[in-house]
Design a protein around this motif. Structure first.
Motif, PDB file in Angstrom:
ATOM      1  N   ALA A 165       0.833  -1.207   0.000  1.00  0.00           N
ATOM      2  CA  ALA A 165       0.000   0.000   0.000  1.00  0.00           C
ATOM      3  C   ALA A 165       0.867   1.257   0.000  1.00  0.00           C
ATOM      4  CB  ALA A 165      -0.930  -0.005   1.212  1.00  0.00           C
ATOM      5  N   PHE A 166       1.940   1.246   0.782  1.00  0.00           N
ATOM      6  CA  PHE A 166       2.839   2.400   0.834  1.00  0.00           C
ATOM      7  C   PHE A 166       3.502   2.631  -0.516  1.00  0.00           C
ATOM      8  CE2 PHE A 166       7.138   4.080   1.516  1.00  0.00           C
ATOM      9  CZ  PHE A 166       6.823   5.285   2.112  1.00  0.00           C
ATOM     10  N   LEU A 167       3.972   1.561  -1.140  1.00  0.00           N
ATOM     11  CA  LEU A 167       4.662   1.701  -2.426  1.00  0.00           C
ATOM     12  C   LEU A 167       3.717   2.138  -3.539  1.00  0.00           C
ATOM     13  CD1 LEU A 167       7.073  -1.368  -2.317  1.00  0.00           C
ATOM     14  CD2 LEU A 167       7.635   1.050  -2.016  1.00  0.00           C
TER      15      LEU A 167
ATOM     16  N   GLY B 284       0.707   3.704  -3.221  1.00  0.00           N
ATOM     17  CA  GLY B 284       0.277   5.074  -2.949  1.00  0.00           C
ATOM     18  C   GLY B 284       1.384   6.078  -3.217  1.00  0.00           C
ATOM     19  N   GLY B 285       2.616   5.731  -2.831  1.00  0.00           N
ATOM     20  CA  GLY B 285       3.751   6.608  -3.095  1.00  0.00           C
ATOM     21  C   GLY B 285       4.035   6.762  -4.577  1.00  0.00           C
ATOM     22  N   LEU B 286       3.867   5.679  -5.335  1.00  0.00           N
ATOM     23  CA  LEU B 286       4.072   5.736  -6.781  1.00  0.00           C
ATOM     24  C   LEU B 286       3.034   6.647  -7.436  1.00  0.00           C
ATOM     25  CD1 LEU B 286       5.639   4.665  -9.244  1.00  0.00           C
ATOM     26  CD2 LEU B 286       3.957   2.828  -9.362  1.00  0.00           C
ATOM     27  N   ILE B 287       1.779   6.528  -7.013  1.00  0.00           N
ATOM     28  CA  ILE B 287       0.734   7.401  -7.556  1.00  0.00           C
ATOM     29  C   ILE B 287       1.058   8.856  -7.237  1.00  0.00           C
ATOM     30  CG2 ILE B 287      -1.703   8.063  -7.338  1.00  0.00           C
ATOM     31  CD1 ILE B 287      -2.311   5.056  -6.912  1.00  0.00           C
ATOM     32  N   CYS B 288       1.440   9.127  -5.996  1.00  0.00           N
ATOM     33  CA  CYS B 288       1.770  10.506  -5.601  1.00  0.00           C
ATOM     34  C   CYS B 288       3.005  11.017  -6.338  1.00  0.00           C
ATOM     35  CB  CYS B 288       1.979  10.576  -4.099  1.00  0.00           C
ATOM     36  SG  CYS B 288       0.457  10.306  -3.160  1.00  0.00           S
ATOM     37  N   ALA B 289       3.994  10.162  -6.544  1.00  0.00           N
ATOM     38  CA  ALA B 289       5.190  10.579  -7.270  1.00  0.00           C
ATOM     39  C   ALA B 289       4.863  10.923  -8.719  1.00  0.00           C
ATOM     40  CB  ALA B 289       6.249   9.483  -7.210  1.00  0.00           C
ATOM     41  N   LEU B 290       4.010  10.119  -9.353  1.00  0.00           N
ATOM     42  CA  LEU B 290       3.613  10.409 -10.732  1.00  0.00           C
ATOM     43  C   LEU B 290       2.852  11.729 -10.821  1.00  0.00           C
ATOM     44  CD1 LEU B 290       2.567   6.841 -11.926  1.00  0.00           C
ATOM     45  CD2 LEU B 290       4.615   8.131 -12.575  1.00  0.00           C
ATOM     46  N   VAL B 291       2.005  11.985  -9.841  1.00  0.00           N
ATOM     47  CA  VAL B 291       1.268  13.254  -9.824  1.00  0.00           C
ATOM     48  C   VAL B 291       2.231  14.419  -9.581  1.00  0.00           C
ATOM     49  CG1 VAL B 291      -0.466  14.590  -8.570  1.00  0.00           C
ATOM     50  CG2 VAL B 291      -0.908  12.207  -9.153  1.00  0.00           C
ATOM     51  N   GLN B 292       3.218  14.218  -8.724  1.00  0.00           N
ATOM     52  CA  GLN B 292       4.205  15.276  -8.478  1.00  0.00           C
ATOM     53  C   GLN B 292       4.994  15.583  -9.745  1.00  0.00           C
ATOM     54  OE1 GLN B 292       4.405  16.958  -5.553  1.00  0.00           O
ATOM     55  NE2 GLN B 292       5.798  18.351  -6.590  1.00  0.00           N
TER      56      GLN B 292
ATOM     57  N   PHE C 139      -7.405  -3.580  -9.611  1.00  0.00           N
ATOM     58  CA  PHE C 139      -6.182  -2.903  -9.180  1.00  0.00           C
ATOM     59  C   PHE C 139      -6.271  -2.512  -7.709  1.00  0.00           C
ATOM     60  CE2 PHE C 139      -4.009   1.273  -8.681  1.00  0.00           C
ATOM     61  CZ  PHE C 139      -2.702   0.801  -8.713  1.00  0.00           C
ATOM     62  N   ALA C 140      -7.415  -1.992  -7.281  1.00  0.00           N
ATOM     63  CA  ALA C 140      -7.591  -1.578  -5.894  1.00  0.00           C
ATOM     64  C   ALA C 140      -7.581  -2.780  -4.948  1.00  0.00           C
ATOM     65  CB  ALA C 140      -8.887  -0.797  -5.736  1.00  0.00           C
ATOM     66  N   LYS C 141      -8.127  -3.899  -5.381  1.00  0.00           N
ATOM     67  CA  LYS C 141      -8.081  -5.098  -4.536  1.00  0.00           C
ATOM     68  C   LYS C 141      -6.654  -5.593  -4.375  1.00  0.00           C
ATOM     69  CE  LYS C 141     -12.732  -6.683  -5.203  1.00  0.00           C
ATOM     70  NZ  LYS C 141     -13.653  -7.665  -5.675  1.00  0.00           N
TER      71      LYS C 141
ATOM     72  N   GLY D  13      -4.641  -2.537  -2.360  1.00  0.00           N
ATOM     73  CA  GLY D  13      -5.133  -2.195  -1.028  1.00  0.00           C
ATOM     74  C   GLY D  13      -5.337  -0.700  -0.855  1.00  0.00           C
ATOM     75  N   ALA D  14      -4.994  -0.205   0.336  1.00  0.00           N
ATOM     76  CA  ALA D  14      -5.222   1.202   0.653  1.00  0.00           C
ATOM     77  C   ALA D  14      -4.371   2.135  -0.197  1.00  0.00           C
ATOM     78  CB  ALA D  14      -4.946   1.458   2.128  1.00  0.00           C
ATOM     79  N   GLY D  15      -3.291   1.635  -0.770  1.00  0.00           N
ATOM     80  CA  GLY D  15      -2.451   2.464  -1.622  1.00  0.00           C
ATOM     81  C   GLY D  15      -3.182   2.971  -2.845  1.00  0.00           C
ATOM     82  N   ALA D  16      -4.197   2.246  -3.289  1.00  0.00           N
ATOM     83  CA  ALA D  16      -4.991   2.678  -4.435  1.00  0.00           C
ATOM     84  C   ALA D  16      -6.328   3.277  -4.007  1.00  0.00           C
ATOM     85  CB  ALA D  16      -5.244   1.500  -5.375  1.00  0.00           C
ATOM     86  N   GLY D  17      -6.775   2.986  -2.810  1.00  0.00           N
ATOM     87  CA  GLY D  17      -8.081   3.466  -2.374  1.00  0.00           C
ATOM     88  C   GLY D  17      -8.073   4.842  -1.761  1.00  0.00           C
ATOM     89  N   VAL D  18      -6.938   5.260  -1.230  1.00  0.00           N
ATOM     90  CA  VAL D  18      -6.874   6.532  -0.515  1.00  0.00           C
ATOM     91  C   VAL D  18      -6.690   7.739  -1.425  1.00  0.00           C
ATOM     92  CG1 VAL D  18      -5.585   7.816   1.231  1.00  0.00           C
ATOM     93  CG2 VAL D  18      -6.168   5.437   1.618  1.00  0.00           C
ATOM     94  N   PRO D  19      -5.829   7.694  -2.469  1.00  0.00           N
ATOM     95  CA  PRO D  19      -5.652   8.885  -3.306  1.00  0.00           C
ATOM     96  C   PRO D  19      -6.928   9.267  -4.062  1.00  0.00           C
ATOM     97  CG  PRO D  19      -3.875   7.331  -3.673  1.00  0.00           C
ATOM     98  CD  PRO D  19      -4.910   6.634  -2.854  1.00  0.00           C
ATOM     99  N   LEU D  20      -6.874  10.376  -4.760  1.00  0.00           N
ATOM    100  CA  LEU D  20      -8.049  10.883  -5.473  1.00  0.00           C
ATOM    101  C   LEU D  20      -8.559   9.931  -6.542  1.00  0.00           C
ATOM    102  CD1 LEU D  20      -7.204  14.654  -5.771  1.00  0.00           C
ATOM    103  CD2 LEU D  20      -9.033  13.617  -4.462  1.00  0.00           C
TER     104      LEU D  20
END
Length: 117
Positions: free
Chosen positions: A6-8, A10-18, A51-53, A56-63
């Protein structure tokens, strides 16, 4: 292992957005809308749920996850209420998150001194 994944993710999604924020002239509000709409489209096509299943939370928490939640609510409400479900389904499905954001945002404004820039 679930936490690490989940951390990786979610972090990847945030890094791509950054990277998108740094390399384009898009305003942050437009990028946020792009993420919500992308999550909705990916949910409607049937890609986001598996993908969300997996993520986990790494895909469910971001926008992206918020857009998918809106889509699931609209889809369910259309099945129950017909065309009226388009207008109320997304808000019903995401009402807890929206309410939490409003309440905690208000509480944070009481603790800190918000200033306009």
């Amino acid at each position: 292992m679930d936490y690490v994944k989940a951390f990786l993710i979610g972090g990847l999604i945030c890094a791509l957005v950054q990277i998108l924020m740094e390399k384009t002239k898009m305003m942050p509000g437009r990028i946020m809308v792009l993420l919500v709409v992308s999550g909705t489209i990916l949910g409607a096509v049937g890609i986001y749920e598996p993908f969300a299943k997996w993520a986990g939370a790494g895909a469910g928490v971001p926008l992206l996850g918020f857009g998918n939640t809106l889509w699931k609510g609209v889809k369910e409400a259309i099945g129950k209420d017909g065309i009226l479900g388009i207008f109320k389904g997304g808000l019903t499905a995401s009402s807890a998150g929206i309410c939490g954001a409003l309440v905690f945002g208000y509480l944070a404004s009481l603790v800190f001194k918000p200033k306009m820039k």
